[in-house]
Design an enzyme around this catalytic site. Structure first.
Site, short mmCIF file in Angstrom:
data_model
loop_
_atom_site.label_atom_id
_atom_site.label_comp_id
_atom_site.label_asym_id
_atom_site.label_seq_id
_atom_site.Cartn_x
_atom_site.Cartn_y
_atom_site.Cartn_z
N ALA A 129 11.36 -4.43 -2.65
CA ALA A 129 10.91 -5.04 -1.39
C ALA A 129 9.73 -4.28 -0.84
O ALA A 129 9.89 -3.27 -0.14
CB ALA A 129 12.06 -5.07 -0.38
N ASP A 239 2.88 -4.45 14.47
CA ASP A 239 1.74 -5.00 15.22
C ASP A 239 1.12 -3.93 16.10
O ASP A 239 -0.11 -3.87 16.24
CB ASP A 239 2.19 -6.18 16.11
N GLN A 278 -35.98 5.45 0.49
CA GLN A 278 -35.45 4.29 1.21
C GLN A 278 -34.10 3.83 0.63
O GLN A 278 -33.22 3.38 1.37
CB GLN A 278 -36.46 3.15 1.18
N GLU A 363 1.49 0.09 5.29
CA GLU A 363 1.67 -0.69 6.51
C GLU A 363 1.18 -2.13 6.32
O GLU A 363 0.54 -2.72 7.19
CB GLU A 363 1.00 -0.02 7.73
#
Ligand SMILES: Cc1cc2nc3c(=O)[nH]c(=O)nc-3n(C[C@H](O)[C@H](O)[C@H](O)COP(=O)(O)OP(=O)(O)OC[C@H]3O[C@@H](n4cnc5c(N)ncnc54)[C@H](O)[C@@H]3O)c2cc1C
Lengths: 384, 259
Positions: A129, A239, A278, A363
């Site tokens: 899981a 969240d 550059q 996460e």
């Protein structure tokens, strides 16, 4: 850029900055090399009250919001996201108690965390899981006045180091997503052990282990919130914590811009500092653009979350994806700007590049975050 | 245990330059910091208080801006700050400074221990700590690198020596000067910073401490700085290469110039 932070937010930044410059940066290479947990550094962070930032004032903390944590983690991430992860995962471990815990649980566990005496961890993931958290198989069964936990959690940050673990387990298989609950398990509870430390590509100062429950018995009142509300609390927790992971990405991004630009100014090839080419300037410019754009989104998302709106998921996922993809890209670019020196362990950017990768994975992977954003858009536009 | 820590605001050594015209320290635009040794003294005081209770008072003599380091000390755990400040103190040498601090300490009263840094990084004299102890007629021990045991009545500690350390036991009240090996100063805490923001400090003038005008400031200072100059640069160095014979030949050639 000036983000008009409050005086207290400036204080948080100053403290985290000083800890990063004085304690983390001088020690990070050795901790990485030795896979060593940063006990002393975490102690100094506790002494500076950083662990109290997310804890409500009535439990001895500062009642800080998402932006406050973001500011601290951004600084720590500039030094070492292994250490930042240890700190962030401890906050993640206590969020479920703050969000859904009973008064007794809050009184028991939050003050020692705020003082830095207790360190926390959050145990959701299992072998089968990962992105699909609903597949967890760890169970908790009420036996008399005790819960009995069985199962194994995998890749849990702060495993073996934390004093308290918030663990998600199935309490009623028949109820599917409404059948999971959260429990507080203490190090030393009977039947609970941690596996050996995993060997990782990066964030090696953080500890990652299995949590093994074999008829682990804990008192009935360690249930966090109501039975069956585990996944709802997990979603709310993630969240509010995801911008913190985004902030670690900002930290890496800033460190990479700093290292690459400073190096490009002093490295001379073809008779000129390479920053005068550059091609190099454009790489640095793109790094700086992506960094600043990510910072603006992360801070804005954190402020949005601090207003406690209903629609947190989308913006929380957006800032996590943007800032962590930026960290990965910018760290690869920093190594490129520094050439062979960037690839060597004597310079810090090779570690940053190894470390940055985890931010796109844990996460919730960045694919899963895009799923969340996509689903939200789908919902919004079917209403219109 | 009640502890007084003497601290001084000094120019940041990383920033120090000499003004080529006047040969004095160029203070313009130079950042001020708390003398690094004093930060270790403060840390020891705060951790002793955490073990034994009591309070930590920081004391500094300086211009009004020196409040900055009192604030910093509060944010690192000190309880109270005292600023001894008066135009009349200007130009004090170590003799006048130790007199002034002694008067201020007598005014503050009630203490078991005074901690000072070994020396201030601007003057580097290491005289003020011992001078203060003599004025107060209390014992002192310098260059403390470790405190082994502490109580309100006695301290057992290690004094750094060139070839190791002495173990010294002293009864309180006592004054100690400390070296950097003693501890690692903590980073300010969030609670400390908030407290420091609101902190108000006792400001003591020459009159407040009952100082004798003849003993303070330039007038009370037997030391007069006649001249300040950077040392002459040392001569260049050369490294000789090649076989021993070749090197000897080169050396003879170089020395021949001086014959
Ligand atoms: C160092 C480290 C620390 C960690 N710390 C913790 C912790 O403290 N607590 C905790 O609970 N967990 C922790 N984790 C677990 C982490 O959150 C998971 O690894 C993560 O959620 C991904 O799960 P997985 O690794 O099983 O990958 P999988 O879910 O197997 O995914 C494999 C790949 O498939 C993609 N994928 C999967 N499903 C979808 C889909 N529906 N759509 C599109 N793409 C998809 C993924 O994006 C990924 O690219 C940690 C992991 C690591 C590596």
């Amino acid at each position: 850029m000036d983000y008009f932070l409050s005086e207290e937010q400036h204080m948080i930044v100053e403290i985290a900055q000083q800890l990063t410059d004085e304690r983390i940066i001088p020690n990070r290479a050795e901790l990485d090399e030795k896979d060593e947990f940063p006990r002393e550094i975490l102690k100094s962070m506790a002494q500076a009250d950083l662990f109290g930032v997310p804890i409500p004032e009535e439990y001895g903390g500062f009642g800080g919001g998402c932006l406050d944590i973001v500011l601290a983690l951004e600084q720590l991430g500039r030094g070492c996201i292994g250490i930042g992860t240890a700190f962030a995962a401890s906050a993640l471990g206590v969020y479920p108690i703050i969000i859904a815990g009973s008064e007794e649980l809050k009184k028991k566990y939050l003050p020692p965390v705020a003082e830095g005496k207790y360190f926390a961890a959050f145990g959701l993931t299992e072998a089968n899981a990962g992105s699909d958290a609903s597949g967890i198989q760890t169970t908790a069964v009420l036996d008399g006045d005790e819960w009995v936990l069985n199962g194994t959690k995998q890749w849990i940050t702060n495993g073996g180091e934390a004093e308290i673990y918030t663990v998600i387990a199935i309490t009623d298989k028949s109820k599917g997503a409404r059948g999971a609950s959260i429990f507080v398990v203490e190090a030393g509870d009977p039947g609970f052990t941690c596996g050996p430390k995993e060997k990782k590509m990066g964030i090696r100062a953080s500890s990652t282990t299995e949590l093994i429950f074999k008829d682990c018995r804990i008192p009935q009142d360690r249930l966090v919130g109501r039975k069956g509300t585990g996944f709802i609390t997990v979603m709310k927790t993630l969240d509010s914590s995801r911008p913190g992971i985004a902030a670690l990405g900002l930290g890496i991004g800033q460190a990479c811009v700093d290292e690459a630009a400073a190096y490009a100014k002093q490295r001379v090839q073809f008779g000129k500092p390479i920053i005068s080419f550059q091609a190099i300037q454009h790489i640095l410019a793109d790094m700086a653009i992506q960094l600043e754009a990510s910072r603006a989104l992360v801070y804005a998302a954190a402020k949005h979350i601090d207003a406690h709106p209903k629609d947190m998921s989308k913006v929380s996922s957006m800032c996590k994806v943007m800032a962590t993809d930026m960290a990965m890209k910018v760290s690869v670019d920093a190594v490129q700007v520094m050439g062979g020196y960037g690839y060597m362990r004597e310079y810090p950017v090779e570690k940053m590049m190894r470390d940055a990768k985890i931010l796109q994975i844990y996460e919730g992977t960045n694919q899963v975050q895009r799923n969340v954003i996509g689903q939200e858009l789908n919902k919004e536009y079917s209403r219109k | 245990m009640n502890i007084i820590v003497c601290i001084k605001q000094v120019p940041d050594a990383k920033d120090v330059r000499l003004d080529p015209e006047t040969n004095t320290l160029a203070r313009e635009g130079v950042q001020s910091i708390m003398n690094p040794y004093d930060q270790h003294a403060l840390e020891e005081a705060v951790s002793l208080r955490e073990q034994l209770g009591g309070k930590v008072t920081v004391l500094t003599m300086g211009p009004p801006q020196a409040e900055e380091i009192l604030k910093q000390a509060i944010s690192c755990g000190a309880d109270k700050g005292v600023l001894v400040s008066d135009r009349a103190f200007a130009g004090a040498d170590t003799w006048a400074t130790s007199y002034t601090l002694a008067k201020a300490v007598e005014k503050i009263g009630d203490f078991d221990l005074i901690l000072c840094g070994k020396q201030a990084i601007d003057g580097d004299t290491a005289q003020v700590g011992p001078g203060l102890a003599i004025r107060l007629d209390i014992p002192f021990v310098t260059c403390i690198q470790n405190i082994r045991e502490a109580s309100e009545s006695e301290l057992v500690m290690e004094r750094m020596m060139d070839d190791g350390y002495d173990v010294v036991a002293v009864s309180c009240p006592v004054l100690l000067t400390v070296v950097k090996d003693l501890n690692t100063p903590r980073v300010p805490s969030l609670k400390g910073k908030m407290k420091a923001k609101k902190a108000e400090f006792t400001v003591l003038s020459a009159e407040d401490i009952g100082a004798d005008a003849a003993c303070i400031g330039l007038a009370g200072s037997p030391t007069q700085v006649v001249d300040v100059f950077p040392p002459k640069p040392r001569g260049g160095r050369a490294i000789l290469n090649g076989s021993m014979e070749e090197q000897i030949e080169q050396l003879v050639e170089k020395l021949a110039v001086y014959l």
